[in-house]
Design a protein around this motif. Sequence first.
Motif, PDB file in Angstrom:
ATOM      1  N   LYS A   4      78.481  75.583  71.833  1.00  0.00           N
ATOM      2  CA  LYS A   4      77.912  75.066  72.528  1.00  0.00           C
ATOM      3  C   LYS A   4      76.625  73.790  71.707  1.00  0.00           C
ATOM      4  CE  LYS A   4      74.909  74.135  76.471  1.00  0.00           C
ATOM      5  NZ  LYS A   4      74.409  74.591  77.616  1.00  0.00           N
ATOM      6  N   ASN A   5      76.609  73.117  71.086  1.00  0.00           N
ATOM      7  CA  ASN A   5      76.047  72.066  71.261  1.00  0.00           C
ATOM      8  C   ASN A   5      74.943  71.350  71.191  1.00  0.00           C
ATOM      9  OD1 ASN A   5      76.273  71.833  68.562  1.00  0.00           O
ATOM     10  ND2 ASN A   5      78.157  70.485  68.594  1.00  0.00           N
ATOM     11  N   PRO A   6      73.592  72.044  70.794  1.00  0.00           N
ATOM     12  CA  PRO A   6      73.184  72.176  69.722  1.00  0.00           C
ATOM     13  C   PRO A   6      73.005  73.404  69.645  1.00  0.00           C
ATOM     14  CG  PRO A   6      70.839  71.237  70.518  1.00  0.00           C
ATOM     15  CD  PRO A   6      72.135  71.023  71.314  1.00  0.00           C
ATOM     16  N   ILE A   7      73.479  73.991  68.667  1.00  0.00           N
ATOM     17  CA  ILE A   7      73.614  75.435  68.269  1.00  0.00           C
ATOM     18  C   ILE A   7      72.304  76.052  68.006  1.00  0.00           C
ATOM     19  CG2 ILE A   7      75.916  75.578  66.905  1.00  0.00           C
ATOM     20  CD1 ILE A   7      74.700  75.974  64.623  1.00  0.00           C
ATOM     21  N   LEU A   8      70.722  75.352  67.417  1.00  0.00           N
ATOM     22  CA  LEU A   8      69.637  75.147  67.060  1.00  0.00           C
ATOM     23  C   LEU A   8      69.035  74.805  67.944  1.00  0.00           C
ATOM     24  CD1 LEU A   8      70.256  76.313  63.058  1.00  0.00           C
ATOM     25  CD2 LEU A   8      70.012  77.847  64.941  1.00  0.00           C
ATOM     26  N   PRO A   9      69.039  74.700  69.131  1.00  0.00           N
ATOM     27  CA  PRO A   9      67.605  73.621  69.650  1.00  0.00           C
ATOM     28  C   PRO A   9      65.857  74.135  69.198  1.00  0.00           C
ATOM     29  CG  PRO A   9      67.739  75.734  71.168  1.00  0.00           C
ATOM     30  CD  PRO A   9      69.334  75.487  70.153  1.00  0.00           C
ATOM     31  N   GLY A  10      65.517  72.298  69.542  1.00  0.00           N
ATOM     32  CA  GLY A  10      64.427  72.902  69.707  1.00  0.00           C
ATOM     33  C   GLY A  10      64.465  71.598  67.795  1.00  0.00           C
ATOM     34  N   PHE A  11      63.695  71.713  67.539  1.00  0.00           N
ATOM     35  CA  PHE A  11      62.932  71.075  65.802  1.00  0.00           C
ATOM     36  C   PHE A  11      63.862  72.450  64.848  1.00  0.00           C
ATOM     37  CE2 PHE A  11      59.407  71.535  62.568  1.00  0.00           C
ATOM     38  CZ  PHE A  11      59.961  70.900  61.420  1.00  0.00           C
ATOM     39  N   ASN A  12      64.641  72.209  64.658  1.00  0.00           N
ATOM     40  CA  ASN A  12      65.511  72.811  63.782  1.00  0.00           C
ATOM     41  C   ASN A  12      66.616  71.539  62.460  1.00  0.00           C
ATOM     42  OD1 ASN A  12      65.046  75.953  63.429  1.00  0.00           O
ATOM     43  ND2 ASN A  12      65.269  75.344  65.850  1.00  0.00           N
ATOM     44  N   TRP A 284      63.789  59.521  74.097  1.00  0.00           N
ATOM     45  CA  TRP A 284      62.307  60.132  73.715  1.00  0.00           C
ATOM     46  C   TRP A 284      62.982  61.091  72.868  1.00  0.00           C
ATOM     47  CZ3 TRP A 284      59.743  56.059  72.646  1.00  0.00           C
ATOM     48  CH2 TRP A 284      59.766  55.053  73.875  1.00  0.00           C
ATOM     49  N   SER A 285      62.903  61.744  72.222  1.00  0.00           N
ATOM     50  CA  SER A 285      63.555  63.189  71.061  1.00  0.00           C
ATOM     51  C   SER A 285      62.708  64.245  71.508  1.00  0.00           C
ATOM     52  CB  SER A 285      64.319  63.158  70.203  1.00  0.00           C
ATOM     53  OG  SER A 285      65.032  61.852  70.408  1.00  0.00           O
ATOM     54  N   THR A 286      61.763  64.349  72.649  1.00  0.00           N
ATOM     55  CA  THR A 286      60.876  66.001  72.888  1.00  0.00           C
ATOM     56  C   THR A 286      61.159  66.749  72.375  1.00  0.00           C
ATOM     57  OG1 THR A 286      61.559  65.922  74.577  1.00  0.00           O
ATOM     58  CG2 THR A 286      59.418  64.274  74.541  1.00  0.00           C
ATOM     59  N   LEU A 287      62.363  67.135  71.891  1.00  0.00           N
ATOM     60  CA  LEU A 287      62.442  68.856  71.431  1.00  0.00           C
ATOM     61  C   LEU A 287      63.310  68.201  69.817  1.00  0.00           C
ATOM     62  CD1 LEU A 287      65.126  70.528  73.959  1.00  0.00           C
ATOM     63  CD2 LEU A 287      62.375  70.121  74.038  1.00  0.00           C
ATOM     64  N   GLY A 288      62.606  67.339  69.306  1.00  0.00           N
ATOM     65  CA  GLY A 288      63.041  66.960  67.934  1.00  0.00           C
ATOM     66  C   GLY A 288      64.628  66.391  67.653  1.00  0.00           C
ATOM     67  N   ARG A 507      57.269  54.835  66.048  1.00  0.00           N
ATOM     68  CA  ARG A 507      56.914  53.250  66.434  1.00  0.00           C
ATOM     69  C   ARG A 507      55.394  52.677  65.598  1.00  0.00           C
ATOM     70  NH1 ARG A 507      57.536  51.551  72.686  1.00  0.00           N
ATOM     71  NH2 ARG A 507      54.815  53.302  72.222  1.00  0.00           N
ATOM     72  N   GLU A 508      54.231  53.738  65.719  1.00  0.00           N
ATOM     73  CA  GLU A 508      52.858  53.622  64.590  1.00  0.00           C
ATOM     74  C   GLU A 508      52.705  54.224  63.436  1.00  0.00           C
ATOM     75  OE1 GLU A 508      50.130  55.811  67.261  1.00  0.00           O
ATOM     76  OE2 GLU A 508      51.039  55.174  69.160  1.00  0.00           O
ATOM     77  N   TYR A 509      53.331  54.998  63.071  1.00  0.00           N
ATOM     78  CA  TYR A 509      53.274  55.549  62.153  1.00  0.00           C
ATOM     79  C   TYR A 509      54.621  55.237  60.410  1.00  0.00           C
ATOM     80  CZ  TYR A 509      48.661  56.536  64.389  1.00  0.00           C
ATOM     81  OH  TYR A 509      47.203  56.780  64.705  1.00  0.00           O
ATOM     82  N   GLY A 510      55.410  54.948  60.655  1.00  0.00           N
ATOM     83  CA  GLY A 510      55.935  55.342  59.898  1.00  0.00           C
ATOM     84  C   GLY A 510      57.260  56.428  60.080  1.00  0.00           C
ATOM     85  N   GLY A 511      57.571  57.154  58.849  1.00  0.00           N
ATOM     86  CA  GLY A 511      58.535  58.337  59.482  1.00  0.00           C
ATOM     87  C   GLY A 511      57.678  59.696  60.109  1.00  0.00           C
ATOM     88  N   PHE A 512      58.290  60.068  61.088  1.00  0.00           N
ATOM     89  CA  PHE A 512      57.703  61.426  61.189  1.00  0.00           C
ATOM     90  C   PHE A 512      59.271  62.684  61.906  1.00  0.00           C
ATOM     91  CE2 PHE A 512      53.554  59.459  61.322  1.00  0.00           C
ATOM     92  CZ  PHE A 512      52.998  60.669  60.919  1.00  0.00           C
ATOM     93  N   PHE A 513      59.079  63.346  61.500  1.00  0.00           N
ATOM     94  CA  PHE A 513      60.456  63.799  61.702  1.00  0.00           C
ATOM     95  C   PHE A 513      60.290  65.647  62.496  1.00  0.00           C
ATOM     96  CE2 PHE A 513      59.291  61.848  57.379  1.00  0.00           C
ATOM     97  CZ  PHE A 513      60.251  60.701  57.409  1.00  0.00           C
ATOM     98  N   THR A 514      59.233  66.002  63.428  1.00  0.00           N
ATOM     99  CA  THR A 514      59.314  66.857  64.139  1.00  0.00           C
ATOM    100  C   THR A 514      59.587  67.628  65.281  1.00  0.00           C
ATOM    101  OG1 THR A 514      56.863  66.751  64.430  1.00  0.00           O
ATOM    102  CG2 THR A 514      57.443  67.730  62.013  1.00  0.00           C
ATOM    103  N   GLY A 515      58.853  67.583  66.047  1.00  0.00           N
ATOM    104  CA  GLY A 515      58.834  67.653  67.397  1.00  0.00           C
ATOM    105  C   GLY A 515      57.995  68.262  67.992  1.00  0.00           C
ATOM    106  N   ALA A 516      57.902  68.600  69.373  1.00  0.00           N
ATOM    107  CA  ALA A 516      57.293  68.842  70.419  1.00  0.00           C
ATOM    108  C   ALA A 516      56.985  70.654  70.382  1.00  0.00           C
ATOM    109  CB  ALA A 516      56.982  68.693  72.143  1.00  0.00           C
ATOM    110  N   TYR A 517      55.144  70.808  69.891  1.00  0.00           N
ATOM    111  CA  TYR A 517      55.166  73.126  70.168  1.00  0.00           C
ATOM    112  C   TYR A 517      54.305  72.587  71.506  1.00  0.00           C
ATOM    113  CZ  TYR A 517      56.872  74.070  65.426  1.00  0.00           C
ATOM    114  OH  TYR A 517      56.721  74.020  63.995  1.00  0.00           O
ATOM    115  N   VAL A 518      54.439  73.915  71.963  1.00  0.00           N
ATOM    116  CA  VAL A 518      54.047  74.723  73.132  1.00  0.00           C
ATOM    117  C   VAL A 518      52.687  75.899  72.050  1.00  0.00           C
ATOM    118  CG1 VAL A 518      55.379  76.418  74.072  1.00  0.00           C
ATOM    119  CG2 VAL A 518      53.043  75.356  74.953  1.00  0.00           C
TER     120      VAL A 518
END
Length: 562
Positions: A4-12, A284-288, A507-518
């Motif tokens: 079941k995709n994604p196999i590694l959910p969240g910023f991976n 919007w891909s909040t899980l990165g 949209r503001e700063y070029g490339g960003f590539f991570t995801g949300a954290y708590v």
Amino acid sequence: MQIKNPILPGFNSDPSIIRVEDTYYIATSTFEWFPGVRIHASQDLVHWNLVTNVLDTVKLVDMKGNPSSGGIWAPDLSYADGKFWLIYTDVKITDGAFKDMKNYLTTAEQIEGPWSAPTLVNGVGFDASMFHDEDGRKYLVQQTWDHREYHHPFDGITLTEFDVETMKLKPATARTIFEGTAVKLVEGPHLYKLNGEYFLFAAEGGTIFTHQEVVARSKSLDAKSFVVEPDGPFLTNFDTPNSYLQKQGHGALVNTPGGEWYYASLTARPWNHDNESATDPRGWSTLGRETSLQKVYWDEQGWPRVEGGHGGKTFVDAPKDAIETEAPADHSQHDDFVSEKLDLNWNTLRVPFTEKMGTTGNGSLKLIGQGSLANPFDLSLIARRWQAFYFDAETKVKFDPYSYQAMAGLTNYYNHSHWSWIFVTKNDEGAPVIEIGENKGGLRNGSYSSYFKDDAPIIPVGTEWVRFKTEVRKESYTYLYAFDDGDWIETGITLDAAVLSDDYVVREYGGFFTGAYVGLAAVDYSGYDSTAEFDFFDYKELGDYLEADGSFSWRAAETRYF
């Protein structure tokens, strides 16, 4: 079984997959988060466990001061000569004409380490990988960076022979083997030799919704000798906007003991606000950027193809020879801070957790306030990935700040310029209060908002602990608080989760590539080292979908809209 995709959910993201005997390993990017390079393991390609974080000392990587979304890009994991090889890039500049970077090599006989002291390889370009040829020769394959404004910055894929005796490259052997297609932005190369031919897998189009993976092949490793797969690309979601999975591309190929083939790729699962088009913005891909896995077959001309078409599938058949792997049902986490070492799921920013930040053990986490959440040098924060669209996170903090310049609490964080938190601080009258602050980027990263201002709730006299909670509900999230063991009090403040996504920040700063954290943080930019004590942290996943009856589930669909 089914994958079941994604196999590694969240910023991976940027998965590099290999198989050693009957076990599969995936290494993923970590960017400015420390430790660097996460490795998951599985024996069935369905269930995965986080087994180690490779770059766990400053000897292996020192990212202090690195820009957001700099740091560790696209590690490459391989296995040869009885040991694991890991190539990784530390990117020091992300904006402008230059991408100052260093590529390193480390090796280990066991996946858990110990890993060798890093060998500096070069700085020609990022996304470097090691190719071990059948004749014993080894090559570095990499994206090549060109700063000159009259050239395209992604200057093809360079191949350079690597001398194992000296552990150095042979620069005189360097040549461009692939310039990419008209889509441009060619990167993320992985090279394989199959049935006497060399197959090059490479990403193009940028790691956004135009992302794709192409395949080229050649009978030699001569310059510009690779021919692109016809009727491609191999994998993309650019022309499948309704697919549940988006942005698929950059990744790596693996085969099973029984001869089946799979391709691990980065992916994302965007969502839209109710008042937005489903295609513009695509979401919007909040899980990165996460990791997906697609099954591969070989056509009559010997080219690899994705089963179900180049858009991929949510549900994929597991290998026939899969060995069922035990793994937790979800990624929920409870930490009472009993151990003196942080759990594998915790990350810090750029540098390791040390006594300068605080201590953990004996049932509590103590964080010593340092710089603000915008500080890339000195910050006392530990955090973990968002790995579900719906979750609750909770903590309990004891804190006696000197002034409004000292703060401690619970944060939802993307990077130095996009975050929010609920925290204990003091007002101008010297009373301890609760405040919510949010930074949404914008001009000079300075759009900070205090939500309670002069009406901040005063913490009652005699209160020992303040409890904080965040409830994340896919498109939005909120904060709650309580005093000691009292009832939860709603703040009435709902925040837009899209602010914590790659798609918003880019949209503001070029490339960003991570995801949300708590996570948990303490700030004292006055320099008086105010210390906060956290009793526990609880992260409870509820699911990825909101059902009609208001409950949450892990139901999945083949399309984004259901």
